[in-house]
Design a protein around this motif. Structure first.
Motif, PDB file in Angstrom:
ATOM      1  N   ASN A  11      -0.285  12.976 -12.994  1.00 59.87           N
ATOM      2  CA  ASN A  11      -0.340  13.643 -11.700  1.00 59.87           C
ATOM      3  C   ASN A  11       0.223  12.733 -10.619  1.00 59.87           C
ATOM      4  O   ASN A  11       0.213  11.502 -10.750  1.00 59.87           O
ATOM      5  CB  ASN A  11      -1.788  14.008 -11.341  1.00 59.87           C
ATOM      6  CG  ASN A  11      -2.395  15.031 -12.272  1.00 59.87           C
ATOM      7  OD1 ASN A  11      -2.119  16.218 -12.174  1.00 59.87           O
ATOM      8  ND2 ASN A  11      -3.223  14.577 -13.213  1.00 59.87           N
ATOM      9  N   CYS A  12       0.676  13.351  -9.540  1.00 63.41           N
ATOM     10  CA  CYS A  12       1.127  12.617  -8.365  1.00 63.41           C
ATOM     11  C   CYS A  12       0.249  13.003  -7.181  1.00 63.41           C
ATOM     12  O   CYS A  12      -0.232  14.147  -7.088  1.00 63.41           O
ATOM     13  CB  CYS A  12       2.579  12.939  -8.031  1.00 63.41           C
ATOM     14  SG  CYS A  12       3.773  12.533  -9.322  1.00 63.41           S
ATOM     15  N   SER A  13       0.059  12.053  -6.262  1.00 61.61           N
ATOM     16  CA  SER A  13      -0.700  12.358  -5.051  1.00 61.61           C
ATOM     17  C   SER A  13      -0.314  11.365  -3.968  1.00 61.61           C
ATOM     18  O   SER A  13       0.204  10.274  -4.252  1.00 61.61           O
ATOM     19  CB  SER A  13      -2.210  12.301  -5.315  1.00 61.61           C
ATOM     20  OG  SER A  13      -2.590  11.028  -5.800  1.00 61.61           O
ATOM     21  N   ILE A  14      -0.575  11.751  -2.720  1.00 60.69           N
ATOM     22  CA  ILE A  14      -0.308  10.876  -1.587  1.00 60.69           C
ATOM     23  C   ILE A  14      -1.520  10.895  -0.660  1.00 60.69           C
ATOM     24  O   ILE A  14      -2.320  11.835  -0.668  1.00 60.69           O
ATOM     25  CB  ILE A  14       0.964  11.278  -0.813  1.00 60.69           C
ATOM     26  CG1 ILE A  14       0.830  12.697  -0.234  1.00 60.69           C
ATOM     27  CG2 ILE A  14       2.196  11.180  -1.697  1.00 60.69           C
ATOM     28  CD1 ILE A  14       1.999  13.104   0.669  1.00 60.69           C
ATOM     29  N   ALA A  15      -1.638   9.842   0.147  1.00 59.75           N
ATOM     30  CA  ALA A  15      -2.717   9.764   1.127  1.00 59.75           C
ATOM     31  C   ALA A  15      -2.242   8.990   2.340  1.00 59.75           C
ATOM     32  O   ALA A  15      -1.372   8.118   2.231  1.00 59.75           O
ATOM     33  CB  ALA A  15      -3.956   9.102   0.522  1.00 59.75           C
ATOM     34  N   HIS A  16      -2.799   9.316   3.493  1.00 59.79           N
ATOM     35  CA  HIS A  16      -2.524   8.562   4.712  1.00 59.79           C
ATOM     36  C   HIS A  16      -3.847   8.076   5.290  1.00 59.79           C
ATOM     37  O   HIS A  16      -4.924   8.493   4.848  1.00 59.79           O
ATOM     38  CB  HIS A  16      -1.746   9.411   5.723  1.00 59.79           C
ATOM     39  CG  HIS A  16      -2.562  10.523   6.329  1.00 59.79           C
ATOM     40  ND1 HIS A  16      -2.769  10.659   7.678  1.00 59.79           N
ATOM     41  CD2 HIS A  16      -3.247  11.563   5.758  1.00 59.79           C
ATOM     42  CE1 HIS A  16      -3.504  11.728   7.920  1.00 59.79           C
ATOM     43  NE2 HIS A  16      -3.808  12.285   6.773  1.00 59.79           N
ATOM     44  N   MET A  17      -3.783   7.172   6.232  1.00 59.06           N
ATOM     45  CA  MET A  17      -4.988   6.646   6.860  1.00 59.06           C
ATOM     46  C   MET A  17      -5.299   7.464   8.110  1.00 59.06           C
ATOM     47  O   MET A  17      -4.447   7.629   8.987  1.00 59.06           O
ATOM     48  CB  MET A  17      -4.808   5.173   7.218  1.00 59.06           C
ATOM     49  CG  MET A  17      -4.602   4.253   6.024  1.00 59.06           C
ATOM     50  SD  MET A  17      -5.993   4.240   4.868  1.00 59.06           S
ATOM     51  CE  MET A  17      -7.224   3.380   5.856  1.00 59.06           C
ATOM     52  N   LEU A  18      -6.502   7.972   8.176  1.00 58.20           N
ATOM     53  CA  LEU A  18      -6.939   8.769   9.317  1.00 58.20           C
ATOM     54  C   LEU A  18      -8.262   8.193   9.807  1.00 58.20           C
ATOM     55  O   LEU A  18      -9.260   8.223   9.082  1.00 58.20           O
ATOM     56  CB  LEU A  18      -7.111  10.239   8.905  1.00 58.20           C
ATOM     57  CG  LEU A  18      -7.537  11.215  10.005  1.00 58.20           C
ATOM     58  CD1 LEU A  18      -6.463  11.282  11.094  1.00 58.20           C
ATOM     59  CD2 LEU A  18      -7.785  12.603   9.420  1.00 58.20           C
ATOM     60  N   ASP A  19      -8.232   7.629  11.005  1.00 57.16           N
ATOM     61  CA  ASP A  19      -9.430   6.994  11.576  1.00 57.16           C
ATOM     62  C   ASP A  19      -9.995   5.932  10.632  1.00 57.16           C
ATOM     63  O   ASP A  19     -11.215   5.813  10.440  1.00 57.16           O
ATOM     64  CB  ASP A  19     -10.502   8.045  11.901  1.00 57.16           C
ATOM     65  CG  ASP A  19     -10.044   9.055  12.947  1.00 57.16           C
ATOM     66  OD1 ASP A  19      -9.269   8.654  13.830  1.00 57.16           O
ATOM     67  OD2 ASP A  19     -10.451  10.229  12.858  1.00 57.16           O
ATOM     68  N   GLY A  20      -9.100   5.172  10.011  1.00 54.94           N
ATOM     69  CA  GLY A  20      -9.509   4.081   9.151  1.00 54.94           C
ATOM     70  C   GLY A  20      -9.952   4.480   7.760  1.00 54.94           C
ATOM     71  O   GLY A  20     -10.421   3.630   6.992  1.00 54.94           O
ATOM     72  N   VAL A  21      -9.784   5.748   7.410  1.00 56.41           N
ATOM     73  CA  VAL A  21     -10.232   6.247   6.112  1.00 56.41           C
ATOM     74  C   VAL A  21      -9.046   6.842   5.356  1.00 56.41           C
ATOM     75  O   VAL A  21      -8.298   7.658   5.917  1.00 56.41           O
ATOM     76  CB  VAL A  21     -11.320   7.330   6.281  1.00 56.41           C
ATOM     77  CG1 VAL A  21     -11.748   7.878   4.922  1.00 56.41           C
ATOM     78  CG2 VAL A  21     -12.521   6.765   7.030  1.00 56.41           C
ATOM     79  N   PRO A  22      -8.837   6.455   4.076  1.00 59.73           N
ATOM     80  CA  PRO A  22      -7.769   7.086   3.289  1.00 59.73           C
ATOM     81  C   PRO A  22      -8.042   8.578   3.144  1.00 59.73           C
ATOM     82  O   PRO A  22      -9.135   8.985   2.728  1.00 59.73           O
ATOM     83  CB  PRO A  22      -7.858   6.382   1.941  1.00 59.73           C
ATOM     84  CG  PRO A  22      -8.598   5.119   2.197  1.00 59.73           C
ATOM     85  CD  PRO A  22      -9.561   5.423   3.293  1.00 59.73           C
ATOM     86  N   THR A  23      -7.048   9.378   3.494  1.00 59.11           N
ATOM     87  CA  THR A  23      -7.221  10.828   3.486  1.00 59.11           C
ATOM     88  C   THR A  23      -6.112  11.464   2.654  1.00 59.11           C
ATOM     89  O   THR A  23      -4.929  11.309   2.977  1.00 59.11           O
ATOM     90  CB  THR A  23      -7.169  11.390   4.923  1.00 59.11           C
ATOM     91  OG1 THR A  23      -8.161  10.710   5.710  1.00 59.11           O
ATOM     92  CG2 THR A  23      -7.440  12.881   4.925  1.00 59.11           C
ATOM     93  N   PRO A  24      -6.470  12.180   1.586  1.00 57.65           N
ATOM     94  CA  PRO A  24      -5.435  12.795   0.744  1.00 57.65           C
ATOM     95  C   PRO A  24      -4.724  13.929   1.471  1.00 57.65           C
ATOM     96  O   PRO A  24      -5.277  14.544   2.390  1.00 57.65           O
ATOM     97  CB  PRO A  24      -6.227  13.310  -0.463  1.00 57.65           C
ATOM     98  CG  PRO A  24      -7.619  13.501   0.046  1.00 57.65           C
ATOM     99  CD  PRO A  24      -7.825  12.445   1.083  1.00 57.65           C
ATOM    100  N   VAL A  25      -3.506  14.193   1.041  1.00 54.07           N
ATOM    101  CA  VAL A  25      -2.679  15.247   1.634  1.00 54.07           C
ATOM    102  C   VAL A  25      -2.343  16.259   0.545  1.00 54.07           C
ATOM    103  O   VAL A  25      -1.912  15.874  -0.554  1.00 54.07           O
ATOM    104  CB  VAL A  25      -1.376  14.655   2.223  1.00 54.07           C
ATOM    105  CG1 VAL A  25      -0.533  15.756   2.871  1.00 54.07           C
ATOM    106  CG2 VAL A  25      -1.696  13.553   3.230  1.00 54.07           C
ATOM    107  N   ALA A  26      -2.533  17.531   0.825  1.00 56.06           N
ATOM    108  CA  ALA A  26      -2.207  18.580  -0.147  1.00 56.06           C
ATOM    109  C   ALA A  26      -0.700  18.599  -0.394  1.00 56.06           C
ATOM    110  O   ALA A  26       0.095  18.566   0.544  1.00 56.06           O
ATOM    111  CB  ALA A  26      -2.680  19.939   0.354  1.00 56.06           C
ATOM    112  N   VAL A  27      -0.315  18.659  -1.675  1.00 59.28           N
ATOM    113  CA  VAL A  27       1.109  18.610  -2.023  1.00 59.28           C
ATOM    114  C   VAL A  27       1.537  19.760  -2.933  1.00 59.28           C
ATOM    115  O   VAL A  27       2.720  19.894  -3.241  1.00 59.28           O
ATOM    116  CB  VAL A  27       1.468  17.261  -2.700  1.00 59.28           C
ATOM    117  CG1 VAL A  27       1.450  16.140  -1.687  1.00 59.28           C
ATOM    118  CG2 VAL A  27       0.528  16.956  -3.857  1.00 59.28           C
ATOM    119  N   GLU A  28       0.596  20.602  -3.347  1.00 57.82           N
ATOM    120  CA  GLU A  28       0.939  21.806  -4.103  1.00 57.82           C
ATOM    121  C   GLU A  28      -0.043  22.893  -3.701  1.00 57.82           C
ATOM    122  O   GLU A  28      -1.159  22.957  -4.209  1.00 57.82           O
ATOM    123  CB  GLU A  28       0.877  21.577  -5.614  1.00 57.82           C
ATOM    124  CG  GLU A  28       1.386  22.799  -6.400  1.00 57.82           C
ATOM    125  CD  GLU A  28       1.416  22.561  -7.900  1.00 57.82           C
ATOM    126  OE1 GLU A  28       2.354  23.068  -8.558  1.00 57.82           O
ATOM    127  OE2 GLU A  28       0.501  21.903  -8.419  1.00 57.82           O
TER     128      GLU A  28
END
Length: 450
Positions: A11-28
């Motif tokens: 599987n593949c996944s991505i995440a960004h930092m939001l208010d100091g917390v890793p936050t996953p991003v929907a990709v499918e």
């Protein structure tokens, strides 16, 4: 903006930092994980798709030659490619299962990136394949976030799958870097996947500890023995904290393949005999399910292998089983068999018996698999995984305070028990089996790009 990008084998996944917390991003759709799969009308369609619909040009003359060949091939075959003809993730798997004979389908291309002996034009094709998948994920992520994603920390195993050692690792990372650059990422960094998983676990520590991270992914198992805790957090140089690294080409896909081979392929003739009393050749049953072995797949689906399969069918004591194997060859169904084994593996994690159904064959086959049968089937890859754990301990020269297990196959009670047996008395904790690496990569991206 920056992201952590887990370009995984399964599987593949991505995440960004939001208010100091890793936050996953929907990709499918609304899913934060997308299977590492692609389907297209032809192999050549991948290269044409990049050029025609993503405006991504070849990176050099070899790539330009690959594009010219692809355009000529599809033209000669009368294929007028449309953007919707190339699918990713679950959509790709669904398309393959609906029409396997006329679908070019790839699962886990990461498994092939370290293969030695590839010609330059083959390397450029793998680059196109990875680039198409990365560009799709980048596009989906940007649509969700409403921002352009410029920078990424991409996870990588300790050792990629390949027999070339350091050269295999160098080749695979170069393919990933070039593919990511062409997909539109401006600044690219890499981090070991088990280290990334450890960084996510470190965020919960209130005191320094020696942590053995056991990351059992789809294609590789990686172990890292790390010093972690408050005194290490947010440091940009973690080299002194890395006590040991081990990794090998053995992971969740290997478990699926071995279950396929031992428990499903007997219904297609494995273990049966010819009229002469000689057992059927093993390779004809191993190669179709060895989906992470490019030479094995090439050998099985080669045109000349059809004559060999027909001869085996003619000489078989149970020709009806060999007829199913021939159907797998004709319809290119190896991935379907392994998919059913994966479903059995998941089912047997919580049940003593699982009924597997090969419903994609004309002659539907149902098989009951016992948990003990699965345990016997996966003994070889399991032993390799546990050897990596032992080697990391020996290399590090110290006993960990805690074992942190992560990765898609880490939830298996069989593997958890096996790790605990190697290190009795040491606490075993689990993170987000699929998301720990991605979260850790996002944390490292914050350090790299802040």
């Amino acid at each position: 903006m920056y992201i952590g990008f887990d370009y995984g084998t399964s599987n593949c996944s991505i995440a960004h930092m939001l208010d100091g917390v890793p936050t996953p991003v929907a990709v499918e759709g609304d899913n934060i994980y997308i299977p590492s799969t692609l389907s297209a009308p032809t192999r050549e369609s991948v290269t044409e798709y990049l050029f025609r619909f993503c405006q991504i040009k070849p990176s050099d003359k070899i790539g330009e030659d690959l594009l010219r060949r692809a355009l000529a091939f599809n033209h000669d075959e009368g294929i007028e490619l449309e953007a919707r003809d190339v699918n990713f993730g679950q959509a790709a798997l669904n398309h393959y299962l609906q029409d396997p004979q006329f679908t070019y389908y790839v699962k886990s291309p990461k498994s092939f990136l370290g293969s030695m002996g590839l010609r330059d034009i083959q390397i450029r094709f793998f680059e196109d394949l990875v680039c198409a998948m990365m560009a799709n994920i980048k596009r989906q992520g940007e649509a969700r976030l409403g921002q352009t994603i410029d920078d990424a920390v991409i996870g990588r195993p300790i050792h990629f799958q390949g027999r070339g050692g350091v050269e295999s690792d160098r080749q695979a990372e170069a393919i990933l870097r070039q593919a990511a650059s062409r997909a539109g990422f401006r600044h690219i960094e890499f981090q070991f996947e088990p280290v990334a998983a450890g960084l996510e676990y470190e965020a919960s520590l209130t005191e320094d500890k020696n942590v053995l991270v056991v990351d059992i992914g789809g294609g590789t198992t990686d172990c890292s023995l790390l010093q972690m805790g408050p005194s290490w957090k947010d440091k940009s140089d973690r080299s002194a904290s890395l006590l040991a690294h081990t990794g090998e080409r053995v992971g969740g896909n290997d478990l699926d393949i071995h279950i396929s081979f031992r428990q499903l392929m007997p219904a297609l003739g494995f273990g049966s005999k010819m009229l002469s009393g000689i057992e059927m050749p093993i390779t004809q049953f191993w190669n179709p399910v060895a989906i992470n072995d490019l030479p094995a797949q090439t050998d099985f689906y080669a045109k000349e292998n059809m004559a060999a399969l027909r001869m085996l069918h003619k000489e078989a004591q149970q020709p009806e089983k060999l007829a199913r194997l021939i159907e797998v060859y004709q319809e290119i169904l190896g991935h379907g068999v392994v998919r059913r084994a994966e479903e059995a593996k998941i089912g047997l994690s919580s049940a003593a018996t699982y009924r597997a159904t090969l419903d994609f064959l004309r002659d539907v086959v149902e098989l009951d698999i016992q948990q003990n049968d699965m345990m016997n089937a996966i003994e070889v890859p399991k032993a390799k995984m546990m050897r990596l754990v032992s080697d990391a301990l020996e290399q590090g020269g110290t006993k960990p305070d805690v074992i942190y297990m992560t990765g898609g196959s880490a939830k298996s009670p069989i593997l958890k028990a096996a790790v605990a047996q190697v290190l009795p008395g040491v606490e075993v904790v689990s993170g987000n089996d699929f998301g720990s690496v991605t979260a850790g990569l996002a944390r490292w991206a914050q350090i790299c790009f802040r």
